[in-house]
Write an enzyme that holds these catalytic residues in place. Structure first.
Site, PDB file in Angstrom:
ATOM      1  N   LYS A 101       9.525  38.367 -24.528  1.00 20.43           N
ATOM      2  CA  LYS A 101       9.647  37.608 -23.282  1.00 20.43           C
ATOM      3  C   LYS A 101       8.718  38.281 -22.288  1.00 20.43           C
ATOM      4  CE  LYS A 101      12.538  36.745 -19.324  1.00 20.43           C
ATOM      5  NZ  LYS A 101      13.853  36.677 -18.690  1.00 20.43           N
ATOM      6  N   GLY A 162      18.421  35.673 -10.926  1.00 23.39           N
ATOM      7  CA  GLY A 162      19.696  36.145 -10.388  1.00 23.39           C
ATOM      8  C   GLY A 162      20.178  35.421  -9.149  1.00 23.39           C
ATOM      9  N   ASN A 210      21.331  35.163 -17.697  1.00 27.60           N
ATOM     10  CA  ASN A 210      22.028  36.445 -17.816  1.00 27.60           C
ATOM     11  C   ASN A 210      23.077  36.597 -16.716  1.00 27.60           C
ATOM     12  OD1 ASN A 210      22.845  39.144 -18.024  1.00 27.60           O
ATOM     13  ND2 ASN A 210      20.806  39.972 -18.163  1.00 27.60           N
TER      14      ASN A 210
END
Lengths: 259, 66
Positions: A101, A162, A210
């Site tokens: 990635k 995030g 995530n």
């Protein structure tokens, strides 16, 4: 769908279209449990220095069933093409395959990618035989460039890493999906199950996340919600939604209405 | 003999090989990669390559990340 609906990435078939990160969990057993609940078959990891004075007894990879799970190392934290290339080479040397990635960050506050550096690093890594999955802006032109270079997929962000803001530009994602011949994986910025559903409804091949799971009050429950969200969105995409109309269309027939 | 290990200077005994070092750190069974003076050191070279004064070694592994 089910049996026939396979997600193929870099020549390998997967049943799950959810890729999850392994950061920000309480401990390794919670990480493993969340992966299990999410159904993910591909998980991302970061490459970092071993703590020489205290190498620790436990390692993340010991908690993952590597016969079932594909490890996708990232180049997170790299701000230049050369740092990212160096990190990718180290990851491959550790013996978990050629997938990477690719993340080259251009700005500390937004963590938006440095596009020219990402393209430069992608070119070198593809040349060296890596299967490159670049994290990139939701920009169709950049995605096209990366595909032309030979990347194994393109991974446009939904929103800043995030942030949990969800898909901020669904129209660009839609264009990227329509133009791409490689898988399109929405990477970063999703907050909850409806965000991943939307990504799949737009026709994306997979979603990578995530924080949305690891940062939830109950990460295991959110992992399950994300699995179901991906499945719902994928099925809705394959089913073909009805067109949007401004006015009502009755669901019940009008014949036989009491007079 | 002074060797820089993951950014910090360490005093190591003369003639220690990369394999010895990994064994002393308990890293033999780990999935790691080793960089020596900015170039990846192939696994098969670990037993032969004795560290020298001034060498810069990086040992990395995988941790949680997104």
């Amino acid at each position: 769908m089910s049996e026939a609906d396979i997600f193929e990435l870099a020549g390998k078939p997967y049943r799950s279209r959810l890729i999850v990160g392994t950061g920000k969990y309480r401990d390794f057993s919670q990480t493993a449990a969340a992966i299990e609940k999410s159904g993910a078959e591909i998980v991302t990891v970061a490459v970092r220095r071993v703590n020489i004075t205290d190498p620790g007894k436990e390692n993340l990879l010991d908690f993952l069933d590597l016969s079932r799970i594909t490890i996708l190392p990232n180049t997170a934290g790299c701000y230049t093409a050369s740092e990212a290339i160096r990190t990718a080479r180290l990851a491959r040397d550790a013996g978990i395959g050629a997938l990477v990635k690719l993340e080259v960050i251009g700005d500390e506050k937004t963590l938006f990618p440095d596009v020219p550096a990402t393209i430069e690093a992608a070119r070198v890594l593809v040349e060296e035989g890596f299967l490159v999955l670049p994290y990139v802006n939701d920009d169709p032109v950049t995605c096209k460039r990366l595909e032309d270079i030979g990347c194994a997929a393109v991974m446009p962000l939904a929103a800043p890493i995030g942030s949990g803001l969800g898909i901020r530009n669904p129209y660009n994602i839609r264009i990227i999906v329509e133009q791409s011949r490689v898988p399109v994986i929405v990477d970063a910025g999703v907050g909850t199950a409806s965000d991943v559903t939307q990504a799949m409804e737009l026709g994306c091949d997979a979603v990578l996340l995530n924080t949305a799971i690891a940062g939830a009050k109950d990460p295991l429950l959110m992992a399950e919600a994300m699995r179901l969200g991906v499945e719902a969105g994928r099925k809705a995409f394959l089913a073909g939604r009805i067109p949007r109309k401004l006015y009502a269309t009755a669901s019940s027939p009008l014949d036989g209405v009491l007079q | 003999m002074r060797v820089t290990l993951n950014g910090e200077a360490h005093d190591l005994r003369e003639g220690i090989t990369v394999s010895d070092l990994l064994a002393e750190l308990g890293l033999v069974q780990r999935r790691i990669a080793v960089e020596l003076n900015r170039a990846i050191l192939p696994r098969e070279d670990y037993p032969q390559r004795a560290l020298r004064d001034g060498d810069v070694v990086e040992i990395v592994h995988f941790i949680g990340g997104g």
